[in-house]
Design a protein around this motif. Structure first.
Motif, short mmCIF file in Angstrom:
data_model
loop_
_atom_site.label_atom_id
_atom_site.label_comp_id
_atom_site.label_asym_id
_atom_site.label_seq_id
_atom_site.Cartn_x
_atom_site.Cartn_y
_atom_site.Cartn_z
N TRP A 70 -4.33 1.04 -5.55
CA TRP A 70 -5.13 0.47 -4.22
C TRP A 70 -6.21 -0.38 -4.53
O TRP A 70 -6.39 -1.49 -3.94
CB TRP A 70 -5.29 1.64 -3.53
N LEU A 130 -4.91 -3.91 -5.46
CA LEU A 130 -4.47 -4.62 -4.16
C LEU A 130 -5.91 -5.11 -3.38
O LEU A 130 -5.61 -6.22 -2.95
CB LEU A 130 -3.71 -3.46 -2.99
N ARG A 131 -6.84 -4.45 -3.51
CA ARG A 131 -8.09 -5.05 -2.89
C ARG A 131 -8.75 -6.15 -3.66
O ARG A 131 -9.15 -7.23 -3.22
CB ARG A 131 -8.96 -3.77 -2.92
N ALA A 151 0.76 -1.18 0.00
CA ALA A 151 0.03 0.02 -0.10
C ALA A 151 0.89 1.26 0.25
O ALA A 151 0.47 2.38 -0.50
CB ALA A 151 -0.98 0.07 1.28
N VAL A 153 2.72 1.79 -3.54
CA VAL A 153 1.99 2.54 -4.67
C VAL A 153 2.07 3.79 -4.91
O VAL A 153 2.55 4.26 -6.00
CB VAL A 153 0.37 2.17 -4.56
#
Length: 345
Positions: A190, A193-194, A108, A111
């Motif tokens: 992000w 990432l999720r 995180a 990024v």
């Protein structure tokens, strides 16, 4: 008989595996058809059919198609070459340990660092695709590489300077473009990432490069990236040229008077035109019948989602990636540009 062959003519013959192999062709019968032979055939056909080719090119619509097609390639090719060379340098000469030291360990936090790196690396979207692919190969988390992929073409000094020159009466356009583009790039990183999955990214196989000398591996990486990115760049340029000929220009003028539709129209136009990010600001400035918010959407969407870029992403990362990543980026870019434009103007 001429047939395609990928084997080395000087290599020893493979051992016979059955009766079907007993009738092997005599030596010298195999021929390898390469790019030189194809080019010679095309030149002969053009020479023989020059009258027919001339009559086709004289058509105004075809002339427009050829002009757009060539202009897209001419604009994109230098930056594609730059990106391919830099990608090969990263893949061959930069050790994996460098990225572990340069980027935060937490994905995180990596990024925003990768997204901000686009400021110091001039280039366009055509060069950022192979660079992002090389970063992922070297162990960089895909979320950070994708943030760089989106940010670099829109927030680097060359693009922002061109925007300032194109909008001398609206210097706030530079801040709006840079800020909105960076927000979209970080948000998409992000979001990956999720929700992203590693199986959606299918990078071209390159395991053989690790066993080659560095110089040979460098040129092999360049050739492989040119094949994957350059071929899809040509397809994207052809699609953009076709859209330019087919879509009626009057439809754009009718949409300019409608605020919401004008934003969507210029965002879609940015996808279809596929203009390099170093030149799109001047095109946006010429669309004076549209609002500044609509033109901001054009500038934010174009470097992130256009026909040639989606084609190159499909060639570099795979279709499953492009089919998910491009629509999500488009929607988020339009939303952020509309919000920023509403606040400023």
């Amino acid at each position: 008989m001429i047939r395609l062959s990928t084997t080395d003519p000087a290599a020893p013959a493979a051992p016979r595996s059955g009766a079907a192999d007993t009738a092997a062709p005599p030596p010298g019968r195999d021929r390898v058809v390469g790019s030189t032979e194809v080019l010679c055939v095309l030149l002969v056909l053009v020479g023989v059919l020059h009258r027919q080719v001339g009559s086709l090119v004289s058509d105004p619509r075809l002339q427009t198609w050829l002009t757009v097609f060539v202009s897209v390639l001419v604009q994109a090719m230098p930056f594609l070459v730059f990106g391919v060379v830099l990608s090969a340098v990263i893949a061959v000469f930069v050790p994996r340990s460098f990225w572990a030291r340069a980027l935060p360990r937490h994905p995180a936090l990596a990024v925003p660092v990768a997204g901000a790196a686009g400021v110091v690396l001039p280039g366009c979207e055509c060069g950022s695709v192979p660079i992002a692919g090389s970063l992922i190969r070297r162990g960089v988390t895909p979320a950070a590489a994708l943030a760089f992929l989106l940010a670099a073409p829109a927030i680097n000094p060359i693009v922002l300077t061109a925007t300032a020159v194109a909008f001398p009466r609206h210097p706030e356009m530079v801040v709006a473009r840079g800020g909105a583009s960076l927000v979209v790039a970080l948000a998409m990183g992000w979001l990956w990432l999720r929700l992203g999955r590693s199986e959606w990214i299918r990078l071209p196989h390159r395991a053989h490069l690790d066993t080659m000398p560095r110089a040979a591996a460098f040129w092999a990486a360049c050739r492989q990236d040119v094949v994957h990115a350059g071929g899809f760049l040509v397809l994207g340029a052809m699609a953009a040229a076709t859209i330019n000929v087919v879509v009626p220009q009057q439809a754009l003028h009718d949409l300019a008077a409608r605020p919401v539709l004008s934003v969507l129209a210029l965002a879609a136009l940015a996808v279809l035109l596929s203009i390099c990010s170093e030149a799109d600001a001047f095109v946006a400035a010429s669309l004076s019948q549209f609002s500044l918010t609509a033109r901001l959407a054009f500038l934010v969407v174009g470097p992130m989602v256009d026909l040639k870029l989606v084609s190159m992403q499909a060639g570099m990362f795979g279709r499953a990636f492009a089919l998910r990543f491009a629509p999500a980026t488009f929607l988020l870019a339009v939303l952020v540009a509309a919000v920023v434009g509403t606040v400023l103007w």
